[in-house]
Write an enzyme that holds these catalytic residues in place. Structure first.
Site, short mmCIF file in Angstrom:
data_model
loop_
_atom_site.label_atom_id
_atom_site.label_comp_id
_atom_site.label_asym_id
_atom_site.label_seq_id
_atom_site.Cartn_x
_atom_site.Cartn_y
_atom_site.Cartn_z
N SER A 72 48.57 -15.65 -1.08
CA SER A 72 47.98 -16.58 -2.04
C SER A 72 47.30 -17.78 -1.41
O SER A 72 46.45 -18.39 -2.02
CB SER A 72 49.06 -17.03 -3.02
OG SER A 72 50.16 -17.54 -2.33
N HIS A 106 48.59 -11.75 -6.75
CA HIS A 106 47.17 -12.11 -6.61
C HIS A 106 46.27 -10.89 -6.47
O HIS A 106 45.06 -11.03 -6.26
CB HIS A 106 46.97 -13.07 -5.44
CG HIS A 106 47.34 -14.47 -5.78
ND1 HIS A 106 46.50 -15.33 -6.45
CD2 HIS A 106 48.49 -15.16 -5.58
CE1 HIS A 106 47.09 -16.49 -6.64
NE2 HIS A 106 48.31 -16.42 -6.12
N LYS A 118 48.48 -14.38 -14.03
CA LYS A 118 47.30 -14.81 -13.29
C LYS A 118 46.06 -14.15 -13.87
O LYS A 118 45.61 -14.53 -14.93
CB LYS A 118 47.51 -14.55 -11.81
CG LYS A 118 48.54 -15.56 -11.27
CD LYS A 118 48.95 -15.37 -9.85
CE LYS A 118 49.88 -16.52 -9.47
NZ LYS A 118 50.86 -16.14 -8.48
C1 PLP Z 1 52.22 -16.61 -8.50
C2 PLP Z 1 53.08 -15.67 -7.77
C3 PLP Z 1 54.29 -15.26 -8.32
C4 PLP Z 1 54.81 -15.80 -9.59
O1 PLP Z 1 54.21 -15.19 -10.70
P1 PLP Z 1 54.42 -15.85 -12.13
O2 PLP Z 1 54.11 -14.73 -13.06
O3 PLP Z 1 53.48 -17.00 -12.24
O4 PLP Z 1 55.85 -16.27 -12.21
C5 PLP Z 1 55.03 -14.32 -7.62
N1 PLP Z 1 54.60 -13.83 -6.44
C6 PLP Z 1 53.45 -14.22 -5.88
C7 PLP Z 1 53.02 -13.62 -4.58
C8 PLP Z 1 52.65 -15.16 -6.53
O5 PLP Z 1 51.50 -15.54 -5.99
#
Ligand code: PLP
Length: 397
Positions: free
Chosen positions: A186, A214, A245
């Site tokens: 990320s 992502h 996301k």
């Molecule tokens: C953003 C993210 C999460 C968390 O996801 P949410 O649905 O926002 O709780 C988990 N793992 C990674 C790699 C992320 O980038």
């Protein structure tokens, strides 16, 4: 007032952050988080959301959320294992399984919960987890919760993974081995080397776990993720996706075999002990998956915009790292300077969040951009002009 002991602890730590220029107030958005939005009362081009495909404000999702809310209510009323499983949750799981070409899917309330629930349901203190050193905080926390030995390997360094897993295997100390990685990292936007990871795992009888937060809606056929991107169907044991996301709503899911999903429905603790996703969110997620399944238009536009913006930033002299995805870091290095840069960009009309330790390693502070399908070329051009002006003024380019 609070206790004196707590006050002493908090004030000392908060003061330290303030001295380092790392104390942040939450930016507040008025209205939807679109490509242009109002943050702290100022209209800016928004380059910091995870709303990759613009689905968070898509009228089709909003309508689906309203319809599901009208039909089922504002809340699910219980955890999934009691009476919180609505048919709309199961419909979402079936649609996701099809979209992922997996036998089955389980939906959690967030991607974070997926990692907390899944790693801890699979691994115990008798096991070892090989974990990329840049894995997301929720992976780290899930691993810690499981009690397994955590063995960090150097970021995407397959020689180091091979070396560490060999040692773990030959030590004979562990019952099970698992390799865990972000699908797309990320903070840098690089893609995990899944084909090699799968190969190494097969060699040592380890299982594989990829967190596609992502990559969901971004990589692979119609945005179905990194397994599709590398054509590794059936080769990755646990695929985590997020619905928060690119899918634009909230929630997370695990895709895998029917057996895996059965187990998580019995042992994935956030599934058992935290209330089910709201019906409105489930309805909106179903619509998003339908939209993605029908056409690659949004994903194509996302990549087109990302390539355009990256080439422009790089051509005016910024260090944009080695991203392979729409995540576009602008590496500054010094923490306070990165934060100042982000502030100056904001004053000039671009919101690009400053990111420092502990989110990224020390000395690699940056501002991070995420271009979306909803940005127009005009907005991106305008953002590049602002980058040029501010970077020149601060002596960065
Ligand atoms: C953003 C993210 C999460 C968390 O996801 P949410 O649905 O926002 O709780 C988990 N793992 C990674 C790699 C992320 O980038």
């Amino acid at each position: 007032m609070g206790s004196k002991a707590l006050h002493e602890f908090l004030s000392a730590n908060l003061d330290e952050l303030k001295e380092k220029g790392l104390y942040r107030k939450l930016p507040v958005v008025t209205g939807p988080t679109g490509p242009r939005c109002i943050i702290n009362g100022k209209e800016v081009i928004n380059l910091s959301s995870n709303n990759y495909l613009g689905l968070a404000n898509d009228p089709r999702l909003v309508e689906a959320a309203i319809k599901a809310t009208e039909k089922y209510g504002a809340g699910a009323g219980a955890v999934r294992t009691i009476v919180g499983t609505l048919d709309i949750h199961e419909e979402l799981e079936e649609k996701l399984a099809k979209f992922k070409h997996s036998e089955a899917v389980i939906v959690f309330q967030s991607g974070f919960n997926c990692n907390m629930g899944t790693v801890s349901a699979l691994m115990t203190k008798e096991d070892a987890i090989l974990s990329d050193e840049l894995n997301h905080a929720s992976i780290i926390d899930g691993c810690r919760l499981s009690g397994a030995k955590i063995i960090r390997y150097k970021h995407s360094d397959m020689d180091d993974l091979r070396k560490t897993i060999k040692e773990a295997y030959e030590s004979g100390q562990y019952k099970k081995l698992m390799i865990i990685t972000d699908g797309v990292f990320s903070m840098d936007g690089d893609i995990a080397k899944l084909p090699e990871i799968v190969e190494i795992a097969e060699e040592y009888g380890a299982f594989t776990y990829v967190d596609d937060a992502h990559a969901s809606g971004v990589l692979g056929k119609n945005g179905s993720g990194s397994v599709s991107h590398f054509n590794l169907y059936g080769k990755v044991d646990c695929q985590i996706g997020t619905l928060s996301k690119a899918i634009g709503v909230v929630g997370g899911y695990v895709a895998g075999t029917k057996e895996l999903i059965d187990w998580l429905k019995l042992r994935g603790r956030p599934f058992l002990f935290s209330t089910a996703m709201t019906p409105g969110a489930a309805g909106a997620c179903i619509k998003a998956i339908e939209i993605l399944s029908e056409s690659s238009e949004l994903v194509d536009r996302l990549w087109d915009n990302a390539r355009y913006f990256k080439s422009k930033l790089s051509s005016i002299g910024y260090d944009i790292g080695h991203s392979e995805t729409p995540i576009t870091p602008v590496i500054i290095g010094d923490e306070a300077k990165a934060m100042k840069f982000s502030d100056e960009l904001f004053n000039s009309g671009v919101f690009a969040q400053g990111i420092a330790f502990p989110t990224v390693p020390r000395g690699t502070a940056r501002v991070r951009n995420i271009v979306t399908a909803a940005h127009t070329k005009d907005m991106l051009d305008e953002a590049v002009e602002i980058y040029k002006k501010v970077g020149t003024k601060m002596g960065i380019i």
